[in-house]
Design a protein around this motif. Sequence first.
Motif, PDB file in Angstrom:
ATOM      1  N   GLN A   1       0.228  -0.659  -0.713  1.00 59.96           N
ATOM      2  CA  GLN A   1       0.069   0.491   0.078  1.00 59.96           C
ATOM      3  C   GLN A   1       0.657   1.204   0.056  1.00 59.96           C
ATOM      4  OE1 GLN A   1      -0.880  -2.423   3.126  1.00 59.96           O
ATOM      5  NE2 GLN A   1      -1.580  -3.272   0.989  1.00 59.96           N
ATOM      6  N   LEU A   2       0.309   2.278  -1.116  1.00 62.69           N
ATOM      7  CA  LEU A   2       0.933   3.554  -1.277  1.00 62.69           C
ATOM      8  C   LEU A   2       0.239   4.651  -0.884  1.00 62.69           C
ATOM      9  CD1 LEU A   2       3.118   2.157  -4.190  1.00 62.69           C
ATOM     10  CD2 LEU A   2       4.226   2.324  -2.188  1.00 62.69           C
ATOM     11  N   VAL A   3       1.169   6.183  -0.027  1.00 63.05           N
ATOM     12  CA  VAL A   3       0.198   7.371  -0.162  1.00 63.05           C
ATOM     13  C   VAL A   3       1.485   7.767   0.133  1.00 63.05           C
ATOM     14  CG1 VAL A   3      -1.143   8.477   1.632  1.00 63.05           C
ATOM     15  CG2 VAL A   3      -1.450   5.675   2.029  1.00 63.05           C
ATOM     16  N   GLU A   4       0.406   8.793  -0.525  1.00 61.93           N
ATOM     17  CA  GLU A   4       2.052  10.157  -1.400  1.00 61.93           C
ATOM     18  C   GLU A   4       1.134  11.510  -0.623  1.00 61.93           C
ATOM     19  OE1 GLU A   4       1.252   7.545  -5.218  1.00 61.93           O
ATOM     20  OE2 GLU A   4      -0.800   8.717  -4.188  1.00 61.93           O
ATOM     21  N   SER A   5       1.930  12.179  -0.083  1.00 59.09           N
ATOM     22  CA  SER A   5       1.322  13.495  -0.016  1.00 59.09           C
ATOM     23  C   SER A   5       2.534  14.643   0.312  1.00 59.09           C
ATOM     24  CB  SER A   5       1.227  13.301   1.847  1.00 59.09           C
ATOM     25  OG  SER A   5       2.543  12.615   2.070  1.00 59.09           O
TER      26      SER A   5
END
Length: 124
Positions: free
Chosen positions: A3-7
């Motif tokens: 799982q990848l979460v960009e910000s």
Amino acid sequence: QVQLVESGGGLVQAGDSLRLSCAASGRISSITAMGWFRQAPGKERDFVAGINWTVGTTRYVDSVKGRFTVSRDNARNTVYLQMTSLKPEDTASYYCGATSVPYVSTLAARYTDWGQGTQVTVSS
């Protein structure tokens, strides 16, 4: 699965800087490289920069060399994209991807897991 979460995206003026982050979770052990891609409306998802997860070797598209820097913090399972001297043509949605191929690929098809993307808009 990873799982990848960009910000870190946002609206900036030409010449400004931004730092994007991509936090990974899940099957981290399967990752060999992480890539940053960008996609403008109606266009394909293009490679921007990537980094080998273990040894840290990097790769960049010519248009961002000298302006963007990709790095990783293995302790935080996070990859960063430091963007400086931003130009209006850098405007796009930026995605990070994870791959298990043994090199930093420039092909989006080589990446099996993707984040939701973060918008970067550079005004002139």
